[in-house]
Write a protein that holds these residues in place. Structure first.
Motif, mmCIF file in Angstrom:
data_model
loop_
_atom_site.group_PDB
_atom_site.id
_atom_site.type_symbol
_atom_site.label_atom_id
_atom_site.label_comp_id
_atom_site.label_asym_id
_atom_site.label_seq_id
_atom_site.Cartn_x
_atom_site.Cartn_y
_atom_site.Cartn_z
ATOM 1 N N LEU A 165 75.647 15.666 54.068
ATOM 2 C CA LEU A 165 75.209 17.057 53.936
ATOM 3 C C LEU A 165 73.912 17.172 53.132
ATOM 4 O O LEU A 165 73.047 17.993 53.445
ATOM 5 N N ALA A 166 73.772 16.332 52.098
ATOM 6 C CA ALA A 166 72.552 16.370 51.285
ATOM 7 C C ALA A 166 71.337 15.970 52.120
ATOM 8 O O ALA A 166 70.276 16.612 52.048
ATOM 9 N N ASN A 167 71.494 14.920 52.929
ATOM 10 C CA ASN A 167 70.389 14.498 53.798
ATOM 11 C C ASN A 167 70.093 15.559 54.857
ATOM 12 O O ASN A 167 68.931 15.821 55.183
ATOM 13 N N LEU A 168 71.161 16.169 55.407
ATOM 14 C CA LEU A 168 70.969 17.203 56.426
ATOM 15 C C LEU A 168 70.251 18.420 55.847
ATOM 16 O O LEU A 168 69.285 18.922 56.438
ATOM 17 N N ILE A 169 70.699 18.887 54.693
ATOM 18 C CA ILE A 169 70.080 20.053 54.059
ATOM 19 C C ILE A 169 68.622 19.764 53.706
ATOM 20 O O ILE A 169 67.734 20.596 53.913
ATOM 21 N N THR A 170 68.371 18.573 53.198
ATOM 22 C CA THR A 170 66.999 18.197 52.838
ATOM 23 C C THR A 170 66.093 18.194 54.057
ATOM 24 O O THR A 170 65.002 18.781 54.043
ATOM 25 N N CYS A 171 66.549 17.544 55.122
ATOM 26 C CA CYS A 171 65.722 17.422 56.328
ATOM 27 C C CYS A 171 65.496 18.779 56.990
ATOM 28 O O CYS A 171 64.371 19.093 57.425
ATOM 29 N N ILE A 172 66.536 19.601 57.071
ATOM 30 C CA ILE A 172 66.378 20.921 57.691
ATOM 31 C C ILE A 172 65.437 21.796 56.875
ATOM 32 O O ILE A 172 64.528 22.449 57.419
ATOM 33 N N SER A 173 65.641 21.845 55.559
ATOM 34 C CA SER A 173 64.799 22.714 54.721
ATOM 35 C C SER A 173 63.341 22.273 54.742
ATOM 36 O O SER A 173 62.428 23.113 54.784
ATOM 37 N N VAL A 174 63.099 20.963 54.745
ATOM 38 C CA VAL A 174 61.729 20.456 54.792
ATOM 39 C C VAL A 174 61.092 20.755 56.153
ATOM 40 O O VAL A 174 59.921 21.159 56.226
ATOM 41 N N SER A 175 61.859 20.575 57.221
ATOM 42 C CA SER A 175 61.339 20.873 58.564
ATOM 43 C C SER A 175 61.005 22.348 58.700
ATOM 44 O O SER A 175 59.961 22.722 59.260
ATOM 45 N N VAL A 176 61.889 23.204 58.202
ATOM 46 C CA VAL A 176 61.639 24.654 58.256
ATOM 47 C C VAL A 176 60.420 25.016 57.415
ATOM 48 O O VAL A 176 59.618 25.878 57.801
ATOM 49 N N LEU A 177 60.264 24.357 56.279
ATOM 50 C CA LEU A 177 59.105 24.613 55.419
ATOM 51 C C LEU A 177 57.800 24.284 56.150
ATOM 52 O O LEU A 177 56.844 25.067 56.114
#
Length: 334
Positions: free
Chosen positions: A125-137
């Motif tokens: 979940l930590a990797n998923l949240i990190t990757c999604i938030s960075v991609s959205v950014l």
């Protein structure tokens, strides 16, 4: 979880691939509207032909014509050019996600995190949240750059703020769903190069077939009596009047020689070049659910698919996350 996220953000924000991705996406989103604007000034007839024929306007001078063209360009809706770079972003995400998660495996960081007591669910979940938030950014940074550039080049607003906001939300969820797919593949492959290559190949596959699927569904399912096909070349012609009223000159204008007229076959009825029945329903499902088709619809400003995009993107995120956690918990990381 908080400690994992802090470590992830600290690492990815310092990474060269994140910084390069931001720079490239912003530059592209600035260059594309400017390039379109320059083309509109250079070839105004192409961009205004559906609205007005410039040759029919009695301009008194070239200066007056240029002023009118400039006015027409300024009145062009800028929203239609905001999401043109979505296809490029579709290829940036796999690189960032694959390199970020792949480094965890190659450096042995994943095993170390498990040793100090972090659970596999929290790791995923930590990797998923990190990757999604960075991609959205990155996505929002590019859209902001595109929006500002479009406002400078094109002054007219066609959509309301709420409609534009819905497009942005749809784009965010498409980004999140595609990132979730890339995260699933990267977390389960344990290979930096392998995950990047596979996700890029999937992106290429979806980019190619999304165009084919959307084109097939855009074409009319049924043809009228004025549509004919030339048997020898399988070329399709749509005449402006009934076949019986066509003269040789009319056929010649369509590029049909007198010797080819007898080889024309009426296509009245079902369009043979598009899917029908169950196959058509499958194509519609793929169009609505596939991130590749969704990003293409967004770039083409197809607002009627926004609600379906939001729904299916949410479903993809839920399914890929559930499947990823289930498999990751059972994997041998030694």
């Amino acid at each position: 979880m908080i400690r994992l996220l802090r470590a992830n953000y600290a690492r990815i924000f310092r990474s060269w691939y994140f910084q390069l991705g931001v720079v490239i996406f912003i530059i592209v989103n600035v260059v594309m509207p400017i390039s379109t604007y320059r083309d509109m000034k250079k070839y105004p007839e192409y961009y205004t032909q559906d609205v007005i024929d410039l040759d029919e306007i009695p301009f008194e001078s070239e200066e007056e014509r240029d002023e009118y063209i400039e006015y027409t360009i300024k009145e062009t809706s800028h929203e239609g050019y905001m999401f043109d770079s979505g296809g490029l972003f579709f290829f940036i995400i796999p690189i960032i996600v694959g390199l970020f998660i792949g480094t965890d495996y190659s450096d042995g960081t994943i095993r170390n995190k498990l040793v100090v007591g972090h659970t596999r669910i929290n790791l995923y979940l930590a990797n998923l949240i990190t990757c999604i938030s960075v991609s959205v950014l990155i996505y929002l940074a590019g859209i902001a750059a595109s929006y500002i550039t479009c406002l400078i080049c094109f002054k007219n607003d066609v959509l309301s703020a709420s409609e534009t906001f819905l497009f942005v939300i749809a784009g965010i969820l498409i980004t999140a769903s595609w990132t979730a797919i890339c995260t699933l593949i990267s977390m389960l492959l344990h290979s930096k190069a392998g995950s990047v290559v596979i996700t890029l190949l999937i992106a290429c596959f979806m980019a190619i077939f999304s165009v084919e699927i959307i084109y097939a569904l855009t074409e009319p399912e049924f043809l009228d009596e004025n549509v004919y096909m030339l048997e020898e070349s399988a070329t399709i012609f749509e005449f402006s009047k009934p076949f019986e009223e066509m003269t040789e000159e009319d056929f010649m204008d369509q590029g049909i020689t007198p010797g080819e007229i007898d080889n024309l076959v009426s296509l009245k009825g079902e369009n043979p070049n598009v899917p029908h029945g169950v196959k058509r329903e499958i194509f519609k499902l793929v169009r609505d659910a596939s991130p590749g088709c969704q990003i293409q619809n967004l770039a083409d400003w197809q607002d009627e698919y926004n609600n379906k995009t939001i729904l299916w993107s949410s479903v993809i995120i839920l399914l890929t996350t559930s499947a990823g956690i289930f498999v990751f918990r059972k994997q041998n990381l030694k």
